[in-house]
Enzyme design. Structure first.
Site, mmCIF file in Angstrom:
data_model
loop_
_atom_site.group_PDB
_atom_site.id
_atom_site.type_symbol
_atom_site.label_atom_id
_atom_site.label_comp_id
_atom_site.label_asym_id
_atom_site.label_seq_id
_atom_site.Cartn_x
_atom_site.Cartn_y
_atom_site.Cartn_z
ATOM 1 N N ASP A 110 11.350 1.159 -7.040
ATOM 2 C CA ASP A 110 11.576 2.649 -6.933
ATOM 3 C C ASP A 110 13.124 2.632 -6.370
ATOM 4 O OD1 ASP A 110 10.369 1.397 -4.791
ATOM 5 O OD2 ASP A 110 9.578 3.582 -3.961
ATOM 6 N N ASP A 113 17.415 0.691 -0.548
ATOM 7 C CA ASP A 113 18.020 1.433 0.460
ATOM 8 C C ASP A 113 18.998 0.461 1.275
ATOM 9 O OD1 ASP A 113 18.123 2.970 2.888
ATOM 10 O OD2 ASP A 113 16.141 3.802 2.363
HETATM 11 C C1 PRP Z 1 10.262 0.842 -0.195
HETATM 12 C C2 PRP Z 1 10.623 0.588 -1.733
HETATM 13 C C3 PRP Z 1 11.497 -0.702 -1.560
HETATM 14 C C4 PRP Z 1 12.172 -0.737 -0.071
HETATM 15 C C5 PRP Z 1 13.581 -0.704 -0.142
HETATM 16 O O1 PRP Z 1 9.035 0.556 0.257
HETATM 17 O O2 PRP Z 1 9.697 0.768 -2.321
HETATM 18 O O3 PRP Z 1 10.398 -1.604 -1.693
HETATM 19 O O4 PRP Z 1 11.493 0.022 0.626
HETATM 20 O O5 PRP Z 1 14.138 -0.677 1.041
HETATM 21 P P1 PRP Z 1 15.181 -1.713 1.371
HETATM 22 O O6 PRP Z 1 16.153 -1.584 0.363
HETATM 23 O O7 PRP Z 1 15.944 -1.152 2.741
HETATM 24 O O8 PRP Z 1 14.505 -3.077 1.692
HETATM 25 P P2 PRP Z 1 8.302 0.672 1.487
HETATM 26 O O9 PRP Z 1 8.395 -0.573 2.514
HETATM 27 O O10 PRP Z 1 8.606 1.971 2.083
HETATM 28 O O11 PRP Z 1 6.872 0.654 0.957
HETATM 29 P P3 PRP Z 1 5.921 1.600 -0.112
HETATM 30 O O12 PRP Z 1 6.808 1.052 -1.602
HETATM 31 O O13 PRP Z 1 4.696 1.010 -0.077
HETATM 32 O O14 PRP Z 1 6.138 2.871 0.250
#
Ligand code: PRP
Length: 191
Positions: A110, A113
């Protein structure tokens, strides 16, 4: 404000990607991926839970409409401790069900970041000897990147603000919003 008069509209400061923009982008990404993989029997989509579920569901169907055969698998991962640390160490909560050796894998994310999750995941998938591994990410925050990751297919570059909706949550809420919006800062002040 939101678009459809949902319960959540008061909590959203601004819609940054509308339902229609999501739909058009998902179709556009699916056309590209279907064309690039027209030579393979089937593409193994790997969805990273939970944020990517909406994108996975729509993207998989868009690929199907383009005549691209797919299989789906799901992984759940969690970062150890502070997600802002540079270690990028990730714990697997749910691993793949099937062997991906020799398969053409497309990771469905999705949002990118910091890039830490994806950087770890790509190494992990490559160690499982996939024939190829590419990434499709609906959203990317270019200013938040800490580690460069090769992402072949990107939907939208967005500002470094707290966004929710279309799978993305704040404290497990707002995932069901049909659009992507910036959360009203008043919401986290209350939390
Ligand atoms: C979010 C998203 C990615 C990750 C990206 O997941 O789905 O997997 O963060 O962040 P990064 O580039 O800083 O590593 P999250 O850990 O929030 O879990 P979720 O998808 O279950 O909400």
């Amino acid at each position: 404000m939101g678009e459809a008069g949902g319960w959540y509209d008061a909590d959203i400061q601004r819609v940054i990607v509308s339902e229609e923009q999501i739909r058009e982008k998902v179709d556009e990404l699916a056309r590209k991926v279907a064309a690039d993989y027209s030579h393979v029997d089937s593409v193994m989509l790997v969805c990273v839970l939970k944020g990517a579920i909406m994108f996975m569901a729509d993207f998989a169907r868009a690929l199907g409409r383009e005549g691209c055969r797919i299989e789906m698998d799901f992984m759940a991962v969690s970062s150890y401790g502070q997600r802002a640390t540079s270690s990028g160490v990730v714990r697997i909560l749910k691993d793949l069900d099937r062997d991906i050796a020799g398969r053409h894998v497309v990771v469905v994310e999705d949002i990118i970041d910091s890039g830490l999750t994806l950087s770890w995941l790509l190494k992990y998938l490559e160690s499982r000897t996939a024939a190829s591994v590419e990434v499709v990410a609906l959203l990317r925050k270019p200013d938040a990147i800490k580690v460069q990751v090769p992402v072949k297919y990107v939907g939208f570059d967005i500002p470094t603000e707290f966004v929710v909706g279309y799978g993305l949550d704040f404290a497990e809420r707002y995932r069901e919003l049909p659009y992507i919006g910036i959360l009203n800062p008043g919401v986290y002040a209350r939390a």
